[in-house]
Design an enzyme around this catalytic site. Structure first.
Site, PDB file in Angstrom:
ATOM      1  N   TRP A 137       6.180  -4.404  35.540  1.00  0.00           N
ATOM      2  CA  TRP A 137       5.667  -5.660  36.118  1.00  0.00           C
ATOM      3  C   TRP A 137       6.641  -6.279  37.120  1.00  0.00           C
ATOM      4  O   TRP A 137       6.318  -7.280  37.753  1.00  0.00           O
ATOM      5  CB  TRP A 137       5.353  -6.666  34.997  1.00  0.00           C
ATOM      6  CG  TRP A 137       4.168  -6.281  34.158  1.00  0.00           C
ATOM      7  CD1 TRP A 137       3.297  -5.247  34.390  1.00  0.00           C
ATOM      8  CD2 TRP A 137       3.703  -6.926  32.962  1.00  0.00           C
ATOM      9  NE1 TRP A 137       2.322  -5.206  33.412  1.00  0.00           N
ATOM     10  CE2 TRP A 137       2.555  -6.225  32.530  1.00  0.00           C
ATOM     11  CE3 TRP A 137       4.132  -8.024  32.216  1.00  0.00           C
ATOM     12  CZ2 TRP A 137       1.837  -6.592  31.379  1.00  0.00           C
ATOM     13  CZ3 TRP A 137       3.423  -8.390  31.071  1.00  0.00           C
ATOM     14  CH2 TRP A 137       2.288  -7.684  30.668  1.00  0.00           C
ATOM     15  N   LYS A 138       7.833  -5.705  37.214  1.00  0.00           N
ATOM     16  CA  LYS A 138       8.853  -6.203  38.162  1.00  0.00           C
ATOM     17  C   LYS A 138       8.971  -7.725  38.046  1.00  0.00           C
ATOM     18  O   LYS A 138       9.008  -8.272  36.954  1.00  0.00           O
ATOM     19  CB  LYS A 138       8.509  -5.760  39.590  1.00  0.00           C
ATOM     20  CG  LYS A 138       8.305  -4.252  39.711  1.00  0.00           C
ATOM     21  CD  LYS A 138       8.283  -3.774  41.134  1.00  0.00           C
ATOM     22  CE  LYS A 138       7.997  -2.282  41.181  1.00  0.00           C
ATOM     23  NZ  LYS A 138       8.083  -1.697  42.491  1.00  0.00           N
ATOM     24  N   HIS A 184      16.347   2.033  38.980  1.00  0.00           N
ATOM     25  CA  HIS A 184      15.212   1.826  39.895  1.00  0.00           C
ATOM     26  C   HIS A 184      15.764   1.615  41.306  1.00  0.00           C
ATOM     27  O   HIS A 184      16.819   0.989  41.470  1.00  0.00           O
ATOM     28  CB  HIS A 184      14.388   0.614  39.442  1.00  0.00           C
ATOM     29  CG  HIS A 184      13.077   0.538  40.162  1.00  0.00           C
ATOM     30  ND1 HIS A 184      12.979   0.077  41.450  1.00  0.00           N
ATOM     31  CD2 HIS A 184      11.822   0.915  39.794  1.00  0.00           C
ATOM     32  CE1 HIS A 184      11.710   0.158  41.840  1.00  0.00           C
ATOM     33  NE2 HIS A 184      10.987   0.663  40.853  1.00  0.00           N
ATOM     34  N   GLU A 217      10.487   8.752  41.929  1.00  0.00           N
ATOM     35  CA  GLU A 217       9.838   7.712  42.723  1.00  0.00           C
ATOM     36  C   GLU A 217      10.367   7.759  44.150  1.00  0.00           C
ATOM     37  O   GLU A 217      11.428   7.167  44.438  1.00  0.00           O
ATOM     38  CB  GLU A 217      10.159   6.327  42.146  1.00  0.00           C
ATOM     39  CG  GLU A 217       9.674   6.092  40.746  1.00  0.00           C
ATOM     40  CD  GLU A 217       9.448   4.602  40.481  1.00  0.00           C
ATOM     41  OE1 GLU A 217       8.315   4.244  40.157  1.00  0.00           O
ATOM     42  OE2 GLU A 217      10.383   3.813  40.618  1.00  0.00           O
ATOM     43  N   GLY A 272       5.136   0.851  46.524  1.00  0.00           N
ATOM     44  CA  GLY A 272       4.469  -0.350  47.043  1.00  0.00           C
ATOM     45  C   GLY A 272       3.911  -0.200  48.458  1.00  0.00           C
ATOM     46  O   GLY A 272       3.575  -1.195  49.100  1.00  0.00           O
ATOM     47  N   GLY A 287       3.714   0.107  39.249  1.00  0.00           N
ATOM     48  CA  GLY A 287       4.061  -1.259  39.617  1.00  0.00           C
ATOM     49  C   GLY A 287       2.800  -2.081  39.861  1.00  0.00           C
ATOM     50  O   GLY A 287       2.135  -2.538  38.914  1.00  0.00           O
TER      51      GLY A 287
HETATM   52  P1  PGA Z   1       4.339   0.675  42.813  1.00  0.00           P
HETATM   53  O1  PGA Z   1       5.782   0.602  42.127  1.00  0.00           O
HETATM   54  O2  PGA Z   1       3.421   1.307  41.813  1.00  0.00           O
HETATM   55  O3  PGA Z   1       3.991  -0.735  43.123  1.00  0.00           O
HETATM   56  O4  PGA Z   1       4.486   1.514  44.044  1.00  0.00           O
HETATM   57  C1  PGA Z   1       6.259   1.612  41.290  1.00  0.00           C
HETATM   58  C2  PGA Z   1       7.684   1.330  40.894  1.00  0.00           C
HETATM   59  O5  PGA Z   1       8.458   0.809  41.724  1.00  0.00           O
HETATM   60  O6  PGA Z   1       8.068   1.602  39.753  1.00  0.00           O
END
Ligand code: PGA
Length: 255
Positions: A11-12, A99, A175, A181, A238
């Site tokens: 959820w950041k 991350h 990632e 994002g 995310g």
């Molecule tokens: P995202 O982020 O699904 O919004 O691209 C993934 C993450 O940074 O873990």
């Protein structure tokens, strides 16, 4: 083909304190239903402030709660940091480390991330180690060189006898930074190569329960093809985890 996957919702800092609680409570029954399919594991990673409360909310359920980071130190004068020991005392079973956003914003290097990894194993928490290349390295075909650098120390420690309890999983989340994002996503062939490479890289460590995850713009539009990638065990999600209906589709759509 039906496979068991782990879905980790990152959820950041997208939601504020109230919105995180509201997502967990208003969709409580839905989350439970989603987790009742024994094939899937669901891990929610809220902000630090809500880790304890959301763990409490899902206490008697199959939903696991993870943290978004931890300190590389055991304890001491580290203002603003949270230790793996404290996460363990709350019953937290997963923790994201390395991350790309924390590597960038806190100037974290691979050495520090390795120390976090060691702390997590010490406190019985399954690490989710994020690795990935930036756009320039991707274009210059340097991906595996970067991944090699990011994993080198951790693999060395494991080869030299660092113990991971058998019930822990060592989750490696690939990632690509350029995919996070952005809505951009690597091709099937590209991902097949990367996950085959990761598999080869770790296969000698037979006593370790590695899981390979993909993260970066995972959504209902691409999950069907992503679920077909060989060696892939799950996803770090995310934006796609913030809306329950979208998250549900990601979990339920078949490959
Ligand atoms: P995202 O982020 O699904 O919004 O691209 C993934 C993450 O940074 O873990």
């Amino acid at each position: 083909m039906k496979k068991n996957f782990i879905f980790i919702a990152n959820w950041k800092m997208y939601l504020n304190f109230n919105q995180e609680i509201s997502l967990a409570t208003s969709k409580y029954d839905n989350f439970i239903k989603l987790s009742q399919n024994i094939d899937n594991k669901i891990v929610l990673c809220p902000s630090f402030l809500n880790v304890a409360t959301i763990k409490q909310i899902f206490k008697t359920t199959k939903i696991e709660i993870g943290a978004q980071n931890c300190s590389s130190h055991h304890k001491g004068s580290f203002t603003g940091q949270i230790s793996a020991e404290s996460l363990n005392l709350l019953g937290i079973k997963y923790c994201i480390i390395g991350h790309s956003e924390t590597r960038k914003n806190f100037n974290e290097d691979n050495k520090e991330i390795t120390q976090k990894f060691i702390q997590l194993l010490d406190y019985d928490i399954s690490p989710i180690i994020c690795i990935g290349e930036n756009e320039q390295d991707y274009e210059n075909k340097k991906t595996t060189i970067i991944l090699e650098e990011q994993l080198e120390e951790i693999i060395m420690h494991l080869k030299n006898g660092l113990k991971a309890a058998p019930y822990l999983s060592i989750n490696i989340a690939y990632e690509p930074i350029w995919a996070i994002g952005t809505g951009k996503i690597p091709t099937t062939d590209y991902l097949e190569n990367i996950f085959a490479w990761l598999y080869e890289k770790t296969k000698k460590l037979q006593n370790i329960n590695f899981k390979f995850l993909y993260g970066g713009s995972v959504g209902s539009k691409n999950i069907t093809f992503l679920k077909k990638i060989n060696h892939l065990d799950g996803f770090l999600i995310g934006v796609g985890s913030l809306d329950f209906q979208e998250f549900k589709k990601i979990v339920e759509l078949e490959s």
